[in-house]
Design a protein around this motif. Structure first.
Motif, short mmCIF file in Angstrom:
data_model
loop_
_atom_site.label_atom_id
_atom_site.label_comp_id
_atom_site.label_asym_id
_atom_site.label_seq_id
_atom_site.Cartn_x
_atom_site.Cartn_y
_atom_site.Cartn_z
N THR A 107 34.08 0.46 2.90
CA THR A 107 34.02 0.99 4.16
C THR A 107 35.11 0.14 5.16
O THR A 107 35.24 -0.92 4.78
CB THR A 107 32.85 1.04 4.99
OG1 THR A 107 32.10 -0.05 5.04
CG2 THR A 107 31.84 1.95 4.18
N ALA A 108 35.15 0.78 6.34
CA ALA A 108 36.20 0.10 7.28
C ALA A 108 35.54 -1.09 7.83
O ALA A 108 36.04 -2.27 8.22
CB ALA A 108 36.45 0.88 8.44
N PHE A 109 34.12 -1.18 8.05
CA PHE A 109 33.31 -2.47 8.52
C PHE A 109 33.29 -3.18 7.41
O PHE A 109 33.49 -4.56 7.86
CB PHE A 109 31.94 -1.81 8.68
CG PHE A 109 31.66 -0.83 9.99
CD1 PHE A 109 32.57 -1.10 10.87
CD2 PHE A 109 30.65 0.12 10.05
CE1 PHE A 109 32.30 -0.56 12.18
CE2 PHE A 109 30.38 0.76 11.08
CZ PHE A 109 31.49 0.67 12.12
N VAL A 110 33.11 -3.04 5.98
CA VAL A 110 33.00 -4.05 5.14
C VAL A 110 34.54 -4.49 5.00
O VAL A 110 34.63 -5.80 4.55
CB VAL A 110 32.69 -3.44 3.50
CG1 VAL A 110 32.92 -4.14 2.53
CG2 VAL A 110 31.23 -2.94 3.93
N SER A 111 35.47 -3.77 5.10
CA SER A 111 36.94 -4.30 4.92
C SER A 111 37.14 -5.29 6.11
O SER A 111 37.57 -6.55 5.75
CB SER A 111 37.86 -3.25 4.78
OG SER A 111 37.81 -2.27 3.86
N LEU A 112 36.67 -5.09 7.14
CA LEU A 112 36.77 -5.97 8.42
C LEU A 112 36.12 -7.14 8.29
O LEU A 112 36.37 -8.37 8.49
CB LEU A 112 36.52 -5.30 9.61
CG LEU A 112 36.79 -6.09 10.97
CD1 LEU A 112 37.97 -6.42 11.18
CD2 LEU A 112 36.08 -5.36 12.09
N LEU A 113 34.60 -7.01 7.67
CA LEU A 113 33.96 -8.28 7.29
C LEU A 113 34.61 -9.03 6.57
O LEU A 113 35.03 -10.38 6.55
CB LEU A 113 32.67 -7.67 6.93
CG LEU A 113 31.73 -8.77 6.31
CD1 LEU A 113 31.23 -9.84 7.53
CD2 LEU A 113 30.53 -8.37 5.62
N LEU A 114 35.24 -8.67 5.28
CA LEU A 114 35.82 -9.48 4.39
C LEU A 114 37.03 -10.23 4.86
O LEU A 114 37.41 -11.19 4.46
CB LEU A 114 36.16 -8.39 3.04
CG LEU A 114 35.04 -8.11 2.31
CD1 LEU A 114 35.56 -7.09 1.12
CD2 LEU A 114 34.05 -9.14 1.52
N CYS A 115 37.90 -9.41 5.67
CA CYS A 115 39.02 -10.09 6.29
C CYS A 115 38.77 -11.42 7.05
O CYS A 115 39.33 -12.16 7.23
CB CYS A 115 39.91 -9.00 6.98
SG CYS A 115 40.82 -8.01 5.78
N VAL A 116 37.82 -10.98 8.27
CA VAL A 116 37.09 -12.01 8.98
C VAL A 116 36.71 -12.91 8.26
O VAL A 116 36.98 -14.25 8.61
CB VAL A 116 36.26 -11.51 10.00
CG1 VAL A 116 35.65 -12.69 10.84
CG2 VAL A 116 36.78 -10.52 10.79
N LEU A 117 36.08 -13.09 7.09
CA LEU A 117 35.42 -14.16 6.39
C LEU A 117 36.50 -14.70 5.76
O LEU A 117 36.56 -16.08 5.63
CB LEU A 117 34.43 -13.53 5.09
CG LEU A 117 33.13 -13.08 5.63
CD1 LEU A 117 32.34 -12.54 4.53
CD2 LEU A 117 32.43 -13.99 6.52
N ALA A 118 37.51 -14.09 5.18
CA ALA A 118 38.80 -14.82 4.64
C ALA A 118 39.50 -15.71 5.35
O ALA A 118 39.88 -16.93 5.20
CB ALA A 118 39.58 -13.96 3.64
N PHE A 119 39.81 -14.98 6.49
CA PHE A 119 40.29 -15.79 7.91
C PHE A 119 39.65 -16.87 8.24
O PHE A 119 40.41 -18.06 8.50
CB PHE A 119 40.51 -14.50 9.13
CG PHE A 119 41.27 -15.26 10.11
CD1 PHE A 119 42.46 -15.26 10.25
CD2 PHE A 119 40.56 -15.96 11.27
CE1 PHE A 119 43.38 -15.67 11.23
CE2 PHE A 119 41.26 -16.62 12.27
CZ PHE A 119 42.54 -16.44 12.26
N THR A 120 38.19 -16.93 8.23
CA THR A 120 37.48 -18.25 8.59
C THR A 120 37.80 -19.31 7.45
O THR A 120 37.69 -20.39 7.89
CB THR A 120 36.05 -17.98 8.86
OG1 THR A 120 36.05 -16.83 9.86
CG2 THR A 120 35.29 -18.95 9.33
#
Length: 314
Positions: free
Chosen positions: A84-97
């Motif tokens: 979902t959009a929420f999961v996609s954003l979560l994965l991006c933020v985790l990878a960014f971190t």
């Protein structure tokens, strides 16, 4: 008495503003002024990024945490986890971190920015209470750091058991999201009470929510981060009796890569800006530092990556 105190505070702010303006406008006379100027420029850069992120993407914190809640809710219901959009954003933020450390916390999180604003505005209150130059004892801080892990665990368990909808109305970040969206319909009064208590904590302790209550902060602190994105120091090069890095740090830690609290670092760079011997850096130390981590170009590049990521996902 109160009027005199306010007058002194205004005079002090005016003097600080004049000194900062002079530092920016005039050519530095020595290395000390050059160092202070570079720190000031970086501080202004950080504030600008915070403002842009607050206005452009204020919901990244709540949306990415919605991804965490969705994953555990699906697991509890034995349902498939979709991208979902929420999961996609979560994965991006985790990878960014993982790539850049907790840059999101230090520069881009709207709740963190709110905490910085509240803490700055509450300086007269802390002075009146005699708390302006007092820091929380390290042992007490270490115990309170654990609270955010309990908050994260409690929310995840509630999602697994399917009881989160029954208690989600008491979430302070739900109240903040409603205020930010100018729509508070259906949000329980209790969540605003808890938000008010959090704001009081923000006024008295810098980055109160980030340190002690933020469930995403708990997630970020457990992530592996590239060594070249972790601020650290060479203790042998530190000035004797100096503790400016920890004093400048909003979460009260030393920049030491292998220390247990190193995951609490929000990558704001204030330790590097405040070090009198320029011993805090990402790569190298002292005069041999090849990457200090507070270079404006580097900071802006990280911000551009974050904003581009949000533009694509949200």
């Amino acid at each position: 008495m109160a009027a005199a105190t306010r007058g002194q505070a205004k005079k002090s702010l005016a003097e600080q503003f004049k000194k900062s303006l002079d530092l920016l406008v005039h050519k530095p006379k020595n290395r000390g002024e050059e160092f202070r100027r570079r720190a000031l420029v970086h501080r202004l850069c950080r504030r600008g990024i915070q403002l842009v992120c607050f206005l452009a993407f204020p919901s990244v914190f709540s949306a990415s945490f919605n991804g965490v809640k969705y994953v555990f809710t699906q697991m509890g219901a034995h349902e498939p986890i979709e991208l979902t959009a929420f999961v996609s954003l979560l994965l991006c933020v985790l990878a960014f971190t993982c790539l850049f450390g907790r840059f999101f916390c230090g520069y881009c999180c709207s709740f963190g920015t709110l905490g910085d604003v509240v803490y700055a505005l509450a300086a007269p209150l802390r002075r009146a209470l005699g708390l302006e130059h007092k820091r929380m004892p390290e042992r007490a801080r270490g115990v309170l750091w654990l609270v955010k892990y309990l908050v994260l665990a409690a929310v995840c368990v509630a999602c697994l058991l399917g009881t989160w909808p029954e208690v989600s109305g008491l979430s302070p970040w739900v109240a903040f999201a409603g205020i930010d969206a100018l729509n508070v319909d259906g949000i329980a009064a209790g969540s605003f009470v808890l938000l008010a208590l959090v704001v009081v904590g923000m006024a008295l302790e810098e980055r109160f929510f980030c340190q002690f209550l933020c469930p995403m902060g708990a997630v970020f602190s457990l992530l592996p981060v590239l060594p070249a994105s972790v601020l650290t120091r060479d203790r042998a090069l530190c000035a004797k009796g100096c503790n400016r890095c920890q004093d400048a740090c909003p979460v009260g830690i030393h920049p030491q890569r292998h220390d247990l609290p190193s995951g609490e670092c929000i990558a704001c760079g204030r330790c590097a800006d405040g070090c009198p011997v320029q011993n805090v850096a990402l790569v190298g130390h002292g005069k041999q530092a090849r990457l200090r981590g507070t270079e404006v170009a580097l900071t802006l590049a990280k911000a551009v990556v974050f904003l581009a990521m949000c533009s694509l996902v949200m």
